[in-house]
Design a protein around this motif. Structure first.
Motif, PDB file in Angstrom:
ATOM      1  N   ARG A  25       2.354  -0.132  -9.024  1.00  0.00           N
ATOM      2  CA  ARG A  25       1.279  -1.073  -9.376  1.00  0.00           C
ATOM      3  C   ARG A  25       1.493  -2.433  -8.712  1.00  0.00           C
ATOM      4  O   ARG A  25       0.546  -3.058  -8.243  1.00  0.00           O
ATOM      5  N   ASN A  26       2.726  -2.872  -8.702  1.00  0.00           N
ATOM      6  CA  ASN A  26       3.017  -4.191  -8.141  1.00  0.00           C
ATOM      7  C   ASN A  26       2.765  -4.265  -6.640  1.00  0.00           C
ATOM      8  O   ASN A  26       2.677  -5.353  -6.081  1.00  0.00           O
ATOM      9  N   ARG A  27       2.654  -3.106  -6.010  1.00  0.00           N
ATOM     10  CA  ARG A  27       2.374  -3.065  -4.572  1.00  0.00           C
ATOM     11  C   ARG A  27       0.874  -3.116  -4.275  1.00  0.00           C
ATOM     12  O   ARG A  27       0.472  -3.225  -3.122  1.00  0.00           O
ATOM     13  N   ARG A  28       0.045  -3.012  -5.294  1.00  0.00           N
ATOM     14  CA  ARG A  28      -1.401  -3.006  -5.069  1.00  0.00           C
ATOM     15  C   ARG A  28      -1.890  -4.410  -4.702  1.00  0.00           C
ATOM     16  O   ARG A  28      -1.441  -5.398  -5.269  1.00  0.00           O
ATOM     17  N   SER A  29      -2.820  -4.452  -3.767  1.00  0.00           N
ATOM     18  CA  SER A  29      -3.348  -5.742  -3.326  1.00  0.00           C
ATOM     19  C   SER A  29      -4.362  -6.273  -4.329  1.00  0.00           C
ATOM     20  O   SER A  29      -4.943  -5.512  -5.116  1.00  0.00           O
ATOM     21  N   LEU A  30      -4.593  -7.582  -4.296  1.00  0.00           N
ATOM     22  CA  LEU A  30      -5.604  -8.186  -5.163  1.00  0.00           C
ATOM     23  C   LEU A  30      -6.971  -7.584  -4.887  1.00  0.00           C
ATOM     24  O   LEU A  30      -7.779  -7.398  -5.800  1.00  0.00           O
ATOM     25  N   LEU A  31      -7.232  -7.256  -3.635  1.00  0.00           N
ATOM     26  CA  LEU A  31      -8.513  -6.636  -3.271  1.00  0.00           C
ATOM     27  C   LEU A  31      -8.660  -5.286  -3.966  1.00  0.00           C
ATOM     28  O   LEU A  31      -9.701  -4.988  -4.556  1.00  0.00           O
ATOM     29  N   GLU A  32      -7.608  -4.474  -3.917  1.00  0.00           N
ATOM     30  CA  GLU A  32      -7.657  -3.153  -4.555  1.00  0.00           C
ATOM     31  C   GLU A  32      -7.828  -3.284  -6.065  1.00  0.00           C
ATOM     32  O   GLU A  32      -8.608  -2.551  -6.679  1.00  0.00           O
ATOM     33  N   GLU A  35     -11.473  -4.327  -6.750  1.00  0.00           N
ATOM     34  CA  GLU A  35     -12.423  -3.228  -6.519  1.00  0.00           C
ATOM     35  C   GLU A  35     -12.302  -2.165  -7.607  1.00  0.00           C
ATOM     36  O   GLU A  35     -13.310  -1.608  -8.071  1.00  0.00           O
ATOM     37  N   THR A  64      -1.322  -6.666 -12.256  1.00  0.00           N
ATOM     38  CA  THR A  64      -1.985  -5.651 -11.436  1.00  0.00           C
ATOM     39  C   THR A  64      -2.544  -4.497 -12.260  1.00  0.00           C
ATOM     40  O   THR A  64      -2.849  -3.432 -11.720  1.00  0.00           O
ATOM     41  N   TYR A 169      -5.519   3.743 -12.582  1.00  0.00           N
ATOM     42  CA  TYR A 169      -5.845   4.007 -11.184  1.00  0.00           C
ATOM     43  C   TYR A 169      -5.861   5.521 -10.981  1.00  0.00           C
ATOM     44  O   TYR A 169      -5.262   6.273 -11.764  1.00  0.00           O
TER      45      TYR A 169
END
Length: 200
Positions: A25-32, A35, A64, A169
């Protein structure tokens, strides 16, 4: 002794899986994250269940986690009574009505919690639909939480047959989740791709 060993084994497996899920989860971008939040809100609002509900439990997402801000505002705009959790010292959950962003205040563990009158721990049983946090869910609805047991305590009060959906997710659904006797399952998960209902 075997029971104690199996419980220890499940607890150890949970710790390892939880660490893996949090790291992902911590690797997910703010954009992802943004969205995913929009897609999840759209799917929740499009379900037939929403039209039949008066009271819904939800929560204020942090970090995240799949975002809930848009979802909360949309539910209130539809005239739904949304109740949010307040973490008690013993890690049980009290509840309070969400009345817009100004009704929230910083709380322990980096959370935002409602500041209105407390409804009591049994208020969760009055909800027609529960939207709950989690880190993963198995194909049969076993839920992986953060490890505090707050929601396991709260979900024990929910009448059988009440929809309980985790917001996740897509790659967090269908995970082999180790379980212990106190764990409470969910009946579905809402992800960016849609609503997934579990047979249990």
């Amino acid at each position: 002794m075997p029971d104690r060993q199996s419980a220890h084994s499940a607890s150890t497996a949970k710790l390892a899986l939880r660490d893996q899920l949090v790291t992902a989860r911590n690797r997910r971008s703010l954009l992802e994250v943004g969205e995913a939040a929009r897609a999840i809100a759209e799917h929740v609002l499009a379900t037939p269940e929403i039209g039949r509900t008066a009271t819904i439990t939800a929560y204020v997402s942090i970090g995240t986690e799949p975002g809930t801000t848009q979802l909360l505002e949309s539910l209130v705009a539809l005239g739904k009574r949304v109740i949010l959790p307040v973490v008690l010292p013993g890690l049980d959950l009290d509840w309070s009505v969400y009345d817009g962003p100004t009704s929230l205040a910083p709380a322990r563990m980096g959370l935002l919690e409602p500041v209105g009158p407390r409804l009591g721990v049994e208020a969760v049983a009055t909800a027609d639909l529960l939207l709950v946090p989690g880190l993963a869910a198995s194909a049969t609805g076993d839920r992986m939480g953060r490890g505090g047991g707050c929601y396991d305590r709260a979900l024990a009060r929910v009448p059988v047959g009440t929809p309980v959906w985790a917001l996740l997710y897509d790659d967090e659904v269908g995970v082999d989740v180790p379980t212990e006797p106190h764990d409470r399952s969910v009946t579905g998960a809402v992800t960016p791709s849609g609503l997934h209902l579990f047979a249990g």
